[in-house]
Design a protein around this motif. Structure first.
Motif: not given
Length: 392
Positions: A323-328
Motif C-alpha cells: 500500500a503506497h503512494e501513486i502517481k496521478p
C-alpha cells in the motif's frame, strides 16, 4: 479489530465474488440501473440498515453504530458502459450494448461486502457509516450521478468520504493511496463549423468545412506541446468529427467533439482559451463561421492529506508496503464532486495480472479483474471507515 475484519471478509468472500459476477452478467448503463438498484436493496434489506432510494436509480444505506459519533460515507458507482462485452467468461454480459468494462460491478460488490462486515461490528462502532451506491458515473456530460446524490442529501452531516477504483494499470496485490491531485478534471468541448457547401469539382466556390475541421484538429495537437508549461500536465483529444454525406460534394458544416484533461485549474482555463483562439483564427482565415461550447464534466480529484494518511494507515495494515503512494492519472472521476464538499480519499486497487491474462485496460470489451482484489478492497475500506470515525 483488523483480525475481525479479515475473518468477516473471508466469511463473505465467495458471496462478494458471486455478486460481482451477477452484476457483470446483468449490467445497466447510466440512469437505467433499475434492476441493479432493486438487487442492491434486496441484499441490503437483510442487514440492520436504514435504506432509501436516491438520485433516481441509486441507493443510500446507513449503519448507525451502538454509540453516537460522526458520519463517514463510502461510495461505489454502479453503472456500466454502453459497449458490448467480450470477456469470454461464464459471467459475460447478457445485456447487449452494456458492459461492466470499468470495474463498477466489483465496486458494487465490495461495498455490499463492506456493509456486511461492518454490520457485524455494529456494537463496536461509535458513529454512523453511510453506504452510497451511486448511479451514472460514466455519463457525467448529461448530469453527474455524484452531483445528483449530493442534491439528494447524500452528504448531509458527513465528516469524510472514501471511495475506490479497481484499476488495471496497478498490479494485483498492491493499492495506490496518495494525497493531493490524483485524477484529472475533465471538460467536453464541441466545435461547430459553418462553411459553404458546393460541388467537389468546384472547390473555389466553397468554404470546405472538412478541410477547416482537419486544420483545427492538427492545430489543437500543438497546445500541450507548445502552450502548456512542460512541468504541468494536460491532454487535448478530439474523439468525434462529423461532416458530409456524399463523396462528390464539399460539406458546408462540420462538428467536432473532444476532451480536455488537466490537474490544475489554471491550466484547465488556459487550455480552453487556446482552443477557442485556434478555432476562431482558423475559421476567420478561411471565411467560415464557428461556435464553441464547453461542458464541465468533473473537477480535479484531490485527496485530503489528513483523510489520506488515515486511509494509507489502513492500507498498510492490510498489505504492508504494497500500500503506497501513486502517481496521478489523467483519467477523471465524478468522485471529485464529493471532494468539493467534504474531505475524502479515493484509492486505486490493483487488479492487473499478466500471468492470468488480465491485461486489458478500463473501457476495453475484454476488461476483467483478478477477483482476489475484492477481498483487500473490502478490508481496507472497512478498516479505513472505522479509523476515520475515531480520528477525523
Amino acid at each position: 479489530m483488523d483480525n475481525i475484519i479479515k475473518e468477516l471478509t473471508d466469511k463473505y468472500y465467495n458471496e462478494i465474488v458471486g455478486l460481482r459476477r451477477y452484476f457483470h452478467k446483468n449490467p445497466e448503463i447510466s440512469k437505467k440501473e433499475f434492476n441493479t438498484q432493486k438487487k442492491i436493496i434486496e441484499i441490503l434489506s437483510t442487514l440492520d440498515l436504514n435504506i432509501r432510494k436516491a438520485a433516481g436509480t441509486g441507493v443510500i444505506a446507513e449503519l448507525n453504530g451502538k454509540y453516537p459519533g460522526k458520519t463517514i460515507a463510502i461510495r461505489a458507482d454502479i453503472d456500466a458502459l454502453a459497449i458490448d462485452d467480450d470477456c469470454g467468461k461464464p459471467y459475460q454480459s447478457q445485456n447487449k450494448g452494456a458492459c461492466h468494462a470499468c470495474g463498477h460491478d466489483g465496486h458494487t460488490a465490495m461495498l455490499i461486502g463492506t456493509a456486511k462486515v461492518l454490520c457485524n461490528m455494529k456494537d463496536k462502532i461509535n458513529g454512523n457509516i453511510r453506504f452510497i451506491f451511486q448511479p451514472s458515473e460514466e455519463e457525467v456530460a448529461d448530469g453527474s450521478g455524484a452531483d445528483s446524490i449530493i442534491k439528494d442529501g447524500g452528504l448531509e452531516n458527513v465528516s469524510a468520504i472514501i471511495g475506490s477504483h479497481l484499476w488495471q494499470p496497478v498490479e494485483f496485490g498492491t493499492v495506490g493511496i496518495s494525497e493531493g491531485p490524483v485524477m484529472a478534471a475533465s471538460d467536453e468541448f464541441s466545435i461547430f463549423i459553418k462553411g459553404k457547401a458546393g460541388h467537389a469539382s468546384m472547390p473555389h466556390q466553397t468554404i470546405d468545412s472538412i478541410l477547416t475541421a482537419s486544420q483545427i484538429v492538427v492545430a489543437l495537437n500543438t497546445i500541450v506541446g507548445r502552450d502548456v508549461d512542460p512541468m504541468k500536465q494536460a491532454v487535448v483529444s478530439v474523439g468525434v468529427l462529423k461532416s458530409g454525406k456524399v463523396y462528390n460534394s464539399i460539406a458546408g458544416t462540420a462538428m467536432l467533439k473532444g476532451t480536455i484533461r488537466s490537474l490544475d485549474e489554471n491550466v484547465r482555463k488556459d487550455v480552453f482559451d487556446h482552443i477557442k483562439k485556434i478555432v476562431e483564427d482558423i475559421c476567420d482565415m478561411v471565411g467560415a463561421h464557428c461556435k464553441i461550447e464547453r461542458n464541465t464534466c468533473t473537477y480535479v480529484l484531490s485527496n485530503d492529506p489528513k483523510v489520506t494518511s488515515i486511509v494509507l494507515e489502513a492500507g498498510k495494515e492490510v498489505l504492508g508496503e504494497n500500500a503506497h503512494e501513486i502517481k496521478p492519472f489523467m483519467s477523471s472521476e465524478d468522485f471529485s464532486y464529493y471532494l468539493k464538499k467534504v474531505p475524502g480519499c479515493f484509492i486505486f486497487i490493483g487488479v492487473g495480472n499478466i500471468e492470468k491474462g488480465i491485461i486489458y485496460p478500463q473501457h476495453h470489451p475484454k476488461y476483467d479483474i483478478d477477483e482476489r482484489a475484492l477481498s483487500y478492497g473490502v478490508q481496507i475500506m472497512s478498516s479505513a471507515a472505522l479509523k476515520l470515525l475515531s480520528k477525523i
